[in-house]
Motif scaffolding. Structure first.
Motif, PDB file in Angstrom:
ATOM      1  N   THR A  20      -6.483 -14.145   9.003  1.00 50.17           N
ATOM      2  CA  THR A  20      -7.823 -14.410   8.460  1.00 50.17           C
ATOM      3  C   THR A  20      -8.059 -13.579   7.205  1.00 50.17           C
ATOM      4  OG1 THR A  20      -8.589 -14.800  10.706  1.00 50.17           O
ATOM      5  CG2 THR A  20     -10.293 -14.528   9.028  1.00 50.17           C
ATOM      6  N   ASP A  21      -7.829 -12.272   7.343  1.00 48.90           N
ATOM      7  CA  ASP A  21      -8.073 -11.405   6.183  1.00 48.90           C
ATOM      8  C   ASP A  21      -6.900 -11.440   5.203  1.00 48.90           C
ATOM      9  OD1 ASP A  21     -10.276 -10.820   7.615  1.00 48.90           O
ATOM     10  OD2 ASP A  21      -9.601  -8.869   8.337  1.00 48.90           O
ATOM     11  N   GLU A  22      -5.755 -11.859   5.685  1.00 46.04           N
ATOM     12  CA  GLU A  22      -4.544 -11.952   4.866  1.00 46.04           C
ATOM     13  C   GLU A  22      -4.211 -10.648   4.162  1.00 46.04           C
ATOM     14  OE1 GLU A  22      -5.150 -15.456   2.382  1.00 46.04           O
ATOM     15  OE2 GLU A  22      -3.718 -16.446   3.684  1.00 46.04           O
ATOM     16  N   ILE A  23      -4.332  -9.560   4.880  1.00 49.46           N
ATOM     17  CA  ILE A  23      -3.982  -8.289   4.248  1.00 49.46           C
ATOM     18  C   ILE A  23      -2.461  -8.109   4.317  1.00 49.46           C
ATOM     19  CG2 ILE A  23      -6.235  -7.268   4.784  1.00 49.46           C
ATOM     20  CD1 ILE A  23      -4.822  -5.595   6.909  1.00 49.46           C
ATOM     21  N   THR A  24      -1.959  -7.271   3.457  1.00 43.68           N
ATOM     22  CA  THR A  24      -0.500  -7.117   3.368  1.00 43.68           C
ATOM     23  C   THR A  24       0.039  -6.366   4.585  1.00 43.68           C
ATOM     24  OG1 THR A  24      -0.738  -5.028   2.205  1.00 43.68           O
ATOM     25  CG2 THR A  24      -0.599  -7.025   0.845  1.00 43.68           C
ATOM     26  N   LEU A  25       1.333  -6.524   4.807  1.00 41.31           N
ATOM     27  CA  LEU A  25       1.960  -5.821   5.933  1.00 41.31           C
ATOM     28  C   LEU A  25       1.849  -4.306   5.732  1.00 41.31           C
ATOM     29  CD1 LEU A  25       5.161  -7.960   6.553  1.00 41.31           C
ATOM     30  CD2 LEU A  25       3.078  -7.937   7.889  1.00 41.31           C
ATOM     31  N   GLU A  42      -0.579  -2.693   4.292  1.00 39.62           N
ATOM     32  CA  GLU A  42      -1.935  -2.289   4.653  1.00 39.62           C
ATOM     33  C   GLU A  42      -2.098  -2.300   6.180  1.00 39.62           C
ATOM     34  OE1 GLU A  42      -4.289  -1.001   2.991  1.00 39.62           O
ATOM     35  OE2 GLU A  42      -5.967  -1.215   4.412  1.00 39.62           O
ATOM     36  N   MET A  43      -1.480  -3.315   6.815  1.00 43.62           N
ATOM     37  CA  MET A  43      -1.560  -3.374   8.280  1.00 43.62           C
ATOM     38  C   MET A  43      -0.874  -2.156   8.895  1.00 43.62           C
ATOM     39  SD  MET A  43      -0.892  -7.432   8.857  1.00 43.62           S
ATOM     40  CE  MET A  43      -0.704  -7.419  10.605  1.00 43.62           C
ATOM     41  N   ALA A  44       0.249  -1.804   8.300  1.00 43.83           N
ATOM     42  CA  ALA A  44       0.996  -0.638   8.803  1.00 43.83           C
ATOM     43  C   ALA A  44       0.143   0.617   8.648  1.00 43.83           C
ATOM     44  CB  ALA A  44       2.305  -0.505   8.032  1.00 43.83           C
ATOM     45  N   HIS A  45      -0.531   0.692   7.492  1.00 45.91           N
ATOM     46  CA  HIS A  45      -1.376   1.859   7.223  1.00 45.91           C
ATOM     47  C   HIS A  45      -2.537   1.932   8.221  1.00 45.91           C
ATOM     48  CE1 HIS A  45      -3.517   4.866   4.913  1.00 45.91           C
ATOM     49  NE2 HIS A  45      -4.582   4.061   4.886  1.00 45.91           N
ATOM     50  N   ARG A  46      -3.181   0.777   8.413  1.00 48.29           N
ATOM     51  CA  ARG A  46      -4.342   0.753   9.309  1.00 48.29           C
ATOM     52  C   ARG A  46      -3.971   1.064  10.763  1.00 48.29           C
ATOM     53  NH1 ARG A  46      -8.241  -4.350   7.671  1.00 48.29           N
ATOM     54  NH2 ARG A  46      -8.339  -3.940   5.452  1.00 48.29           N
ATOM     55  N   SER A  47      -2.787   0.573  11.155  1.00 49.33           N
ATOM     56  CA  SER A  47      -2.409   0.762  12.560  1.00 49.33           C
ATOM     57  C   SER A  47      -1.533   2.013  12.755  1.00 49.33           C
ATOM     58  CB  SER A  47      -1.660  -0.471  13.073  1.00 49.33           C
ATOM     59  OG  SER A  47      -0.502  -0.680  12.296  1.00 49.33           O
ATOM     60  N   GLU A  48      -1.280   2.703  11.653  1.00 49.53           N
ATOM     61  CA  GLU A  48      -0.459   3.922  11.667  1.00 49.53           C
ATOM     62  C   GLU A  48       0.908   3.656  12.282  1.00 49.53           C
ATOM     63  OE1 GLU A  48      -3.038   6.657  13.631  1.00 49.53           O
ATOM     64  OE2 GLU A  48      -4.054   7.208  11.784  1.00 49.53           O
ATOM     65  N   ARG A  49       1.500   2.564  11.865  1.00 45.40           N
ATOM     66  CA  ARG A  49       2.852   2.218  12.321  1.00 45.40           C
ATOM     67  C   ARG A  49       3.707   1.919  11.107  1.00 45.40           C
ATOM     68  NH1 ARG A  49       2.284  -1.899  17.363  1.00 45.40           N
ATOM     69  NH2 ARG A  49       0.593  -0.868  18.417  1.00 45.40           N
ATOM     70  N   SER A  50       4.997   1.716  11.358  1.00 47.62           N
ATOM     71  CA  SER A  50       5.882   1.330  10.249  1.00 47.62           C
ATOM     72  C   SER A  50       5.740  -0.176  10.018  1.00 47.62           C
ATOM     73  CB  SER A  50       7.322   1.673  10.579  1.00 47.62           C
ATOM     74  OG  SER A  50       7.742   0.868  11.659  1.00 47.62           O
ATOM     75  N   ILE A  51       6.167  -0.621   8.836  1.00 46.78           N
ATOM     76  CA  ILE A  51       6.091  -2.066   8.551  1.00 46.78           C
ATOM     77  C   ILE A  51       6.954  -2.843   9.538  1.00 46.78           C
ATOM     78  CG2 ILE A  51       6.700  -3.824   6.831  1.00 46.78           C
ATOM     79  CD1 ILE A  51       5.861  -1.869   4.677  1.00 46.78           C
ATOM     80  N   SER A  52       8.105  -2.265   9.837  1.00 49.98           N
ATOM     81  CA  SER A  52       9.020  -2.923  10.774  1.00 49.98           C
ATOM     82  C   SER A  52       8.347  -3.090  12.148  1.00 49.98           C
ATOM     83  CB  SER A  52      10.288  -2.079  10.841  1.00 49.98           C
ATOM     84  OG  SER A  52      11.047  -2.453  11.913  1.00 49.98           O
ATOM     85  N   ALA A  53       7.614  -2.038  12.568  1.00 50.09           N
ATOM     86  CA  ALA A  53       6.928  -2.108  13.875  1.00 50.09           C
ATOM     87  C   ALA A  53       5.828  -3.178  13.836  1.00 50.09           C
ATOM     88  CB  ALA A  53       6.338  -0.743  14.224  1.00 50.09           C
ATOM     89  N   VAL A  54       5.169  -3.300  12.686  1.00 47.71           N
ATOM     90  CA  VAL A  54       4.107  -4.315  12.555  1.00 47.71           C
ATOM     91  C   VAL A  54       4.712  -5.714  12.685  1.00 47.71           C
ATOM     92  CG1 VAL A  54       2.452  -5.354  10.940  1.00 47.71           C
ATOM     93  CG2 VAL A  54       2.557  -2.880  11.187  1.00 47.71           C
ATOM     94  N   LYS A  55       5.850  -5.902  12.013  1.00 51.70           N
ATOM     95  CA  LYS A  55       6.512  -7.219  12.083  1.00 51.70           C
ATOM     96  C   LYS A  55       6.879  -7.540  13.537  1.00 51.70           C
ATOM     97  CE  LYS A  55       8.746  -7.303   7.540  1.00 51.70           C
ATOM     98  NZ  LYS A  55      10.030  -7.178   6.888  1.00 51.70           N
ATOM     99  N   LYS A  56       7.419  -6.533  14.201  1.00 44.74           N
ATOM    100  CA  LYS A  56       7.828  -6.722  15.602  1.00 44.74           C
ATOM    101  C   LYS A  56       6.616  -7.066  16.463  1.00 44.74           C
ATOM    102  CE  LYS A  56      11.541  -4.498  16.407  1.00 44.74           C
ATOM    103  NZ  LYS A  56      12.441  -3.362  16.511  1.00 44.74           N
TER     104      LYS A  56
END
Lengths: 197, 489
Positions: free
Chosen positions: A152-157, A159-173
């Protein structure tokens, strides 16, 4: 094939009759009633590189110009989906001729599998979409936010990693797992619905 | 990382548009497993469905319905015919009703009168309906053009002998050669200019819809109704415009948008991502790249440019030196001038060289043998031409066909301005030999408007055309220099 209630079906058939009698503006009601399932079906069956909305519009235009051939009282949506299936196939064939299509857009096997599903899948997208909405609503808050962020918000991976305090790879997973979970949920709901009917 | 994790990782990258060509090749192998293929397709379909839902399938229903209705073919002829038929029937009924009981001669006379009256009334009504309908239907006017322009207008008719002032309801306009352009004006003063090799379809049935199949378009759009914005479709993007000035270049797989004034909403068609591009910013939507989609601020212009042929070629075939060497070595081996191992060694040694060097070969076209380069592809800044600008062209020709070298230019911060060119006689070229031409900017002229000059304008593209479509030549370098700038210590 999805079911729409009798009243809706009557409204649809009336609109088609009006168009055939010369009231072209009545076709807006036809488009309005059929656009959601058609666009959803096309979105899930179009390979990368194809704009599903363009195919949907093209299908409506063909349906409008060939409306005389439609037999009133029969299933308009099935007729429309048959047109859309053909339009999609034509566009896929055109795109496939692009010399480097597969390296640029998609693995060939995905395209073939989507083509296969085009032939076998019923046009049950309204239910699929409704079930998907319900499944998303039932996701735990910590999972649901990933869906909102990504789709919905279409934020970048990043930014998602930053917000969730995870790595980009973890976000993808995480996204992979959420999609799998939602897929299972939708399938369960669809089969439960099938059994009940 | 095990096989499953590797697969999930690659497929995630694919869904996020971050896959490399190598990644696609690996995926292709991994997807041979039917379970994986099924899982991957499920993920893809769910990803697309979530995207559709996330972007508000129901919220944008009105836009979709309106845009679809605008695409429906209008059929005014059928309408006129139907009204004619109805009116004719009514007239016949009235006249016969008034003359009931008359003798046969009278009946015959009435029959003839009825026929004449009906025909005349129908004709008048048709004219009134047709012209009345046309006068109330917004039209598009050709206000300026140069070079070969083809128009397929109302009812799919090809317009012969196109002239300024020609009006039409909608259709397809093609600018055929690199030195041609045309400017079209809608009734609300919105103008659309296409230049170079461009193919455009346009209509305005309640909403302006423009489909740029390929090429360059500049538009100056008058304020549009909020619920009926002007829509511009390209292969890679959809633009929604409420009133602004912008330039679009559409090539196979990519669309470049530069907004000069106002705001344009761009939707990338590969993934439905949307972005608002404000004034003095630009963005490129590509079918290849689904990653970032953010506007870039327009930079201050520069006065020099050196071609990056591999990136800049819009028309023409890029051939790297390395590839050329491979072809030569193959030929040498085939002719027995070299052993295969010596050729492989020579090729391997050369492989360490910079593969970015090469040339662009002209492509045959209906208007001649053609190369078009766009500096905007490799350079972020616009290139401003001034009185001290020189254009240097290096290459090799294999025929003595005369060549025309030209520049398409735009107004600074604005749309398309014009085409300027200069002729290079074939006699100046030695077939099979390298050439280097240096041309001052005042050599470039607009034949239709000799008093205008490209100075003070921005370079949109550089082009070269040989009269014969079979003329073979390659361009190895194009340079724009500012001699005054260069002379500075």
């Amino acid at each position: 094939m999805s079911t729409i209630n009798d009243q809706d079906e009557q409204v649809l058939q009336d609109a088609i009759s009006r168009v055939r009698s010369g009231d072209g503006s009545a076709f807006a009601s036809v488009v309005r009633m059929c656009q959601s399932p058609l666009r959803a079906w096309l979105a899930t069956h179009s390979p990368p590189g194809i704009d599903p909305d363009e195919i949907a519009q093209r299908s409506f235009v063909v349906a409008y110009t060939q409306l005389e051939e439609f037999e009133l009282g029969t299933n308009f949506r099935a007729w429309l989906f048959a047109i859309a299936r053909f339009q999609l196939k034509t566009e896929v064939t055109r795109l496939r001729r692009t010399a480097d299509y597969h390296t640029r857009y998609a693995p060939d096997l995905l395209r073939r599998e989507l083509e296969r599903r085009c032939e076998v899948d019923a046009a049950d997208e309204p239910e699929r979409l409704t079930h998907l909405r319900k499944c998303v609503d039932h996701l735990a808050e910590h999972l649901g936010r990933f869906v909102t962020w990504r789709y919905t918000d279409e934020i970048t991976l990043e930014e998602m990693a930053h917000r969730s305090e995870r790595s980009i790879s973890a976000v993808k997973k995480q996204l992979w797992k959420i999609r799998r979970k939602l897929q299972e949920c939708v399938e369960q709901r669809l089969s439960a619905e099938g059994e009940s009917t | 990382m095990n096989d499953r994790q590797r697969f999930e990782d690659l497929w995630n990258d694919f869904l996020e548009g971050e896959q490399s060509p190598e990644g696609v090749t690996v995926l292709q192998q991994m997807l041979q497993d039917p379970d994986r293929l099924s899982q991957a397709t499920d993920q893809y379909q769910l990803h697309r469905l979530l995207g559709l839902q996330g972007q508000g399938l129901n919220e944008n229903e009105d836009d979709f319905v309106a845009a679809t209705m605008d695409l429906l073919p209008a059929d005014p002829e059928q309408f006129v015919t139907e009204v004619e038929a109805t009116v004719s029937k009514l007239q016949v009924r009235n006249v016969i009703g008034r003359n009931k009981g008359n003798d046969s001669f009278h009946r015959l006379r009435i029959g003839i009168s009825t026929f004449v009256l009906t025909a005349a009334a129908s004709l008048l009504l048709s004219c009134w309906l047709y012209y009345g309908w046309r006068s109330t239907t917004p039209e598009i006017e050709l206000v300026e053009f140069r070079g070969e322009i083809l128009l397929t207008g109302d009812g799919g008719k090809v317009v012969e002998g196109l002239a300024i002032g020609h009006r039409f309801l909608g259709g397809t306009v093609e600018s055929v050669s690199p030195d041609s352009y045309c400017k079209l004006r809608f009734d609300d003063k919105t103008t659309v200019t296409i230049s170079g090799r461009t193919l455009l379809t346009l209509s305005q049935n309640g909403q302006k819809i423009v489909r740029l199949r390929r090429g360059n378009l500049s538009a100056d759009v008058a304020p549009q109704p909020i619920d009926h914005p002007m829509l511009v479709f390209t292969e890679a993007a959809e633009l929604k415009v409420l009133g602004t000035e912008f330039n679009v270049e559409a090539t196979t797989g990519a669309t470049s948008l530069v907004v000069n004034e106002g705001l344009v909403r761009l939707k990338r068609l590969t993934d439905g991502k949307q972005i608002e591009v404000p004034a003095r910013q630009s963005v490129i939507a590509s079918l290849e790249d689904e990653s970032g989609l953010s506007p870039i601020r327009r930079e201050a212009p520069v006065t020099a440019w050196q071609s990056d042929l591999n990136q800049d070629a819009v028309i023409g075939k890029w051939v790297s030196r390395h590839w050329m060497l491979g072809a030569k070595l193959k030929k040498a081996v085939a002719n027995g001038q070299m052993t295969k191992s010596a050729a492989v060694n020579a090729y391997k040694t050369a492989a360490s060289f910079d593969d970015a060097t090469g040339s662009v070969w002209a492509m045959p076209s209906p208007v001649g043998s053609l190369i078009v380069l766009s500096p905007r592809r490799s350079l972020k800044q616009p290139v401003l031409l001034n009185a001290n600008t020189w254009v240097k062209v290096c290459g090799r020709t294999f025929s003595k066909s005369p060549m025309k070298i030209g520049l398409s230019v735009g107004l600074p911060d604005g749309g398309f301005e014009g085409k300027y060119s200069t002729q290079t006689p074939g006699s100046e070229m030695a077939a099979g030999e390298d050439f280097e031409i240096e041309l001052p900017i005042d050599r470039f002229r607009d034949a239709k408007n000799p008093s205008s000059a490209p100075t003070g304008k921005e370079l949109i593209d550089w082009w070269c055309i040989a009269e014969s479509s079979s003329a073979k030549y390659e361009i190895t370098r194009v340079e724009i220099t500012d001699r005054k700038e260069k002379a500075k210590p």
